[in-house]
Design a protein around this motif. Structure first.
Motif, PDB file in Angstrom:
ATOM      1  N   TYR A  90      33.103  34.812  36.289  1.00 57.22           N
ATOM      2  CA  TYR A  90      32.225  35.630  35.452  1.00 57.22           C
ATOM      3  C   TYR A  90      31.871  36.970  36.081  1.00 57.22           C
ATOM      4  N   LYS A 132      22.289  36.310  38.223  1.00 58.22           N
ATOM      5  CA  LYS A 132      23.391  35.659  38.904  1.00 58.22           C
ATOM      6  C   LYS A 132      24.503  36.668  39.174  1.00 58.22           C
ATOM      7  N   ARG A 180      23.605  39.061  41.871  1.00 57.85           N
ATOM      8  CA  ARG A 180      23.726  38.496  43.215  1.00 57.85           C
ATOM      9  C   ARG A 180      25.190  38.388  43.619  1.00 57.85           C
ATOM     10  N   ALA A 181      26.037  37.998  42.630  1.00 58.85           N
ATOM     11  CA  ALA A 181      27.467  37.892  42.925  1.00 58.85           C
ATOM     12  C   ALA A 181      28.020  39.259  43.316  1.00 58.85           C
ATOM     13  N   GLN A 182      27.615  40.300  42.576  1.00 59.89           N
ATOM     14  CA  GLN A 182      28.127  41.636  42.903  1.00 59.89           C
ATOM     15  C   GLN A 182      27.527  42.133  44.214  1.00 59.89           C
ATOM     16  N   SER A 183      26.283  41.745  44.499  1.00 62.82           N
ATOM     17  CA  SER A 183      25.696  42.128  45.795  1.00 62.82           C
ATOM     18  C   SER A 183      26.528  41.555  46.930  1.00 62.82           C
ATOM     19  N   SER A 184      27.057  40.347  46.724  1.00 61.27           N
ATOM     20  CA  SER A 184      27.908  39.744  47.748  1.00 61.27           C
ATOM     21  C   SER A 184      29.162  40.566  47.946  1.00 61.27           C
ATOM     22  N   ARG A 185      29.547  41.328  46.912  1.00 62.06           N
ATOM     23  CA  ARG A 185      30.719  42.184  47.055  1.00 62.06           C
ATOM     24  C   ARG A 185      30.322  43.593  47.485  1.00 62.06           C
ATOM     25  N   PHE A 194      35.122  42.415  36.311  1.00 71.21           N
ATOM     26  CA  PHE A 194      34.739  43.428  35.324  1.00 71.21           C
ATOM     27  C   PHE A 194      35.696  44.602  35.224  1.00 71.21           C
ATOM     28  N   PRO A 249      30.434  42.104  32.870  1.00 68.82           N
ATOM     29  CA  PRO A 249      30.428  40.637  32.889  1.00 68.82           C
ATOM     30  C   PRO A 249      29.352  40.050  31.975  1.00 68.82           C
ATOM     31  N   VAL A 253      27.746  45.547  46.411  1.00 66.89           N
ATOM     32  CA  VAL A 253      27.079  46.468  45.485  1.00 66.89           C
ATOM     33  C   VAL A 253      25.617  46.575  45.883  1.00 66.89           C
ATOM     34  N   SER A 289      29.289  47.171  36.827  1.00 63.40           N
ATOM     35  CA  SER A 289      29.701  45.865  37.356  1.00 63.40           C
ATOM     36  C   SER A 289      28.756  44.761  36.899  1.00 63.40           C
ATOM     37  N   PHE A 326      30.224  32.659  44.451  1.00 64.49           N
ATOM     38  CA  PHE A 326      29.317  31.868  43.621  1.00 64.49           C
ATOM     39  C   PHE A 326      30.068  30.845  42.789  1.00 64.49           C
TER      40      PHE A 326
END
Lengths: 302, 282
Positions: A114, B181, B184-189, A117, B211, B191, B207, A109
């Motif tokens: 951001y 946001k 969605r970013a963590q879903s890409s990883r 974590f 952030p 999660v 997670s 993204f």
């Protein structure tokens, strides 16, 4: 083995007063092993489009196919279909796990820093691989490879991601996706907010990944990047696909450039002026200033 | 995550949208009082709750909101409801015995009181949603500041409170967007926020939370700087860009609110047997 969007529309906050149609009947084909850029004004639907490519968003109507994975919504139900399973017919379940797709198409993204974590960089990078079922040792190995790929050394692994500089954080976050070893790497404005040096290093990194046989899809506003690295461009406006072409053709089509308010790179404009004034250089070979100089020298020697 | 309707302003130009936020807040407080009063027998209480619910439905109709969108704000409540139900049914041991589960005695009083609390909470949340979805956050804080105005005499920094509240309200959608946001970013990883084992879910939440915390602290620092560079002084006297005038319409509305309040209080104090009254009519 490609990406194919068929008549894809997407509406945010459907059936509410805030409904907003971000994509309008977009159809496109992206072949395997592409280096592709998505350009267009802010709010033209680029970010919405890339989120369809790893199943974070499902089209309100239409169909998205990524390699063997087909995503669509039918009668309000999400439908994930794996073609290879359909073809073989021996699998009773033709559905696939959305995570298979997320692993196939890695999405970074905008401002990925951001999403960090964990306590250490190592833990953060190996978070992704572990989610996709890697063991601790495998994940650590992947993390070590990824951190070197993004141009940081292994001493970073034991540090806290929060004490790094902005650029380093960005690299760590990107490493977190690269560690998944995706076949298609999708990046939403990966160079936004980086200094020119960092930008160049970042783009060289993506180029290396591309050269190793992967596809790169990036959203960008930087036309210098488009000219120098990219092989194919998709231009979006107001949720619609305006053109899918090569950078060379795009920057030569003056009428189109005026209509879409795209400013060609400075070096390209200079080269064109030189050509118009009688220098017989070839536009195809001009990617940046060094290549322009090389081209001028070549013409001189002839 | 997208379906948290609570606190979101939905544009419109209905009577409720145009109403002065001060009066809406007064009205809301009066409704809260009315909801928490008791009106005699159990049946009478339920009839009153029914009336409140009907009034609420009428308001929804007036404000042209969809009932389902307001109901969505109750979604987050049901865990609390179950919790209350369990605690109450086992803690209250008065009234008649209703039934026995595995040796635990459940009494009618417990069940009825749980129903009261749940209905009250539901009404409160639905009414608050009605308020927040028909008033702009800025109008709301203005209303609050105005209503807390008398406290200024006691040297309470009312407008600092108001500023805090308005900033908090202002940043609800921003934080929601941010959370979305990051999710969605963590879903890409990889999660999975929806399914998975408890341990995985715990990790998934971490997670998201960390952030979110980091970026909200960052954001609040930046906001404070931005406010200071524009000369914000918490103790300074502030003027309003849009001034609100109190007209006779507002006075009538406030009087109406207080008449309603007195009716409710009278009903609660004298607890007339209105079921018998209605039966007497026919």
């Amino acid at each position: 083995m490609s990406i194919k969007l068929t008549d894809v529309s997407y509406t945010y906050s459907q059936k509410t007063p805030f409904a907003f149609e971000a994509l309008k009947h977009v159809s496109l084909n992206i072949k395997d092993h592409s280096f592709l850029a998505l350009i267009g004004e802010t709010g033209s639907g680029k970010s919405t489009l890339v989120q369809h490519l790893n199943g974070l968003l499902l089209p309100t109507s239409g169909e998205v196919q990524i390699n063997n994975y087909i995503l669509s919504i039918e009668n309000g139900k999400r439908k994930y279909i794996d073609i290879t399973k359909v073809q073989k017919k021996k699998y009773r379940k033709k559905q696939f796990d959305i995570r298979d797709l997320r692993k196939y198409a890695g999405l970074v993204f905008q401002f990925p820093e951001y999403q960090l974590f964990e306590e250490t960089v190592l833990k953060d990078i190996s978070f992704g691989p572990k989610n996709f079922g890697a063991t601790d040792e495998e994940a650590e190995k992947m993390a070590k490879e990824a951190i070197q790929l993004v141009g940081l050394d292994e001493t970073y692994l034991s540090r806290s991601p929060f004490e790094l500089s902005g650029g380093e954080k960005r690299r760590v976050a990107i490493a977190g996706i690269i560690a998944l070893n995706p076949s298609v790497l999708i990046l939403d404005e990966p160079t936004a907010g980086l200094d020119p040096q960092g930008e160049r290093e970042m783009m060289e990194l993506f180029k290396n990944i591309y050269d190793s046989g992967k596809s790169i899809i990036l959203v960008t506003h930087n036309m210098d990047i488009v000219l120098k690295y990219v092989e194919e461009v998709i231009v979006m406006k107001d949720g619609q696909l305006l053109a899918q072409t090569t950078p060379l053709k795009l920057f030569q089509d003056e009428k189109f450039l005026v209509n879409t308010a795209i400013e060609p790179p400075f070096v390209f404009k200079v080269a064109k002026e030189l050509m118009d004034n009688g220098l017989k250089i070839e536009l195809e070979s001009i990617k940046d200033i060094p290549s322009l100089v090389k081209e001028i020298k070549r013409v001189e020697h002839e | 995550m997208n379906n948290i309707a609570l606190g979101r302003y939905i544009p419109g130009d209905s009577f409720l949208h145009k109403m002065d936020s001060r009066i809406k807040i007064i009205g809301l407080i009066i409704f809260f009082v009315a909801v928490f009063l008791t009106y005699g027998s159990v049946a009478q209480n339920f009839i009153m709750y029914g009336i409140f619910f009907l009034t609420f439905l009428i308001f929804i109709k007036i404000a042209r909101l969809s009932f389902s969108s307001v109901l969505k704000s109750l979604k987050t409540l049901w865990v609390m409801m179950i919790f209350l139900l369990i605690i109450n049914t086992f803690a209250i041991k008065t009234g008649d015995l209703a039934f026995v589960i595995n040796g635990y005695e459940v009494y009618w009083d417990g069940i009825v009181r749980t129903c009261y609390i749940i209905i009250r909470l539901m009404l409160m949340i639905m009414l608050t949603t009605l308020l927040t979805s028909t008033s702009k956050p800025l109008d709301l804080t203005f209303g609050l500041e105005w209503l807390l105005g008398p406290l200024k005499l006691l040297k309470v920094p009312v407008h600092i409170f108001a500023m805090t509240i308005s900033l908090a309200l202002r940043f609800i959608p921003t934080l929601m967007e941010e959370a979305n946001k990051i999710m969605r970013a963590q879903s890409s990883r990889g999660v999975d926020f929806k399914e998975g084992k408890l341990k995985d879910k715990f990790k998934a939440i971490i997670s998201l939370i960390i952030p979110l915390f980091v970026s909200s602290f960052l954001r609040s620092g930046e906001l404070a700087d931005a406010m200071e560079t524009r000369g914000y002084d918490p103790n300074g006297k502030r003027t309003k860009y849009r001034r609100k005038y109190w007209k006779s319409k507002e006075t009538f509305q406030v009087i109406g609110c207080f008449v309603l309040l007195s009716v409710f209080i009278l009903l609660a104090v004298y607890q007339p047997d209105f079921i018998a009254l209605v039966q007497g009519l026919f």
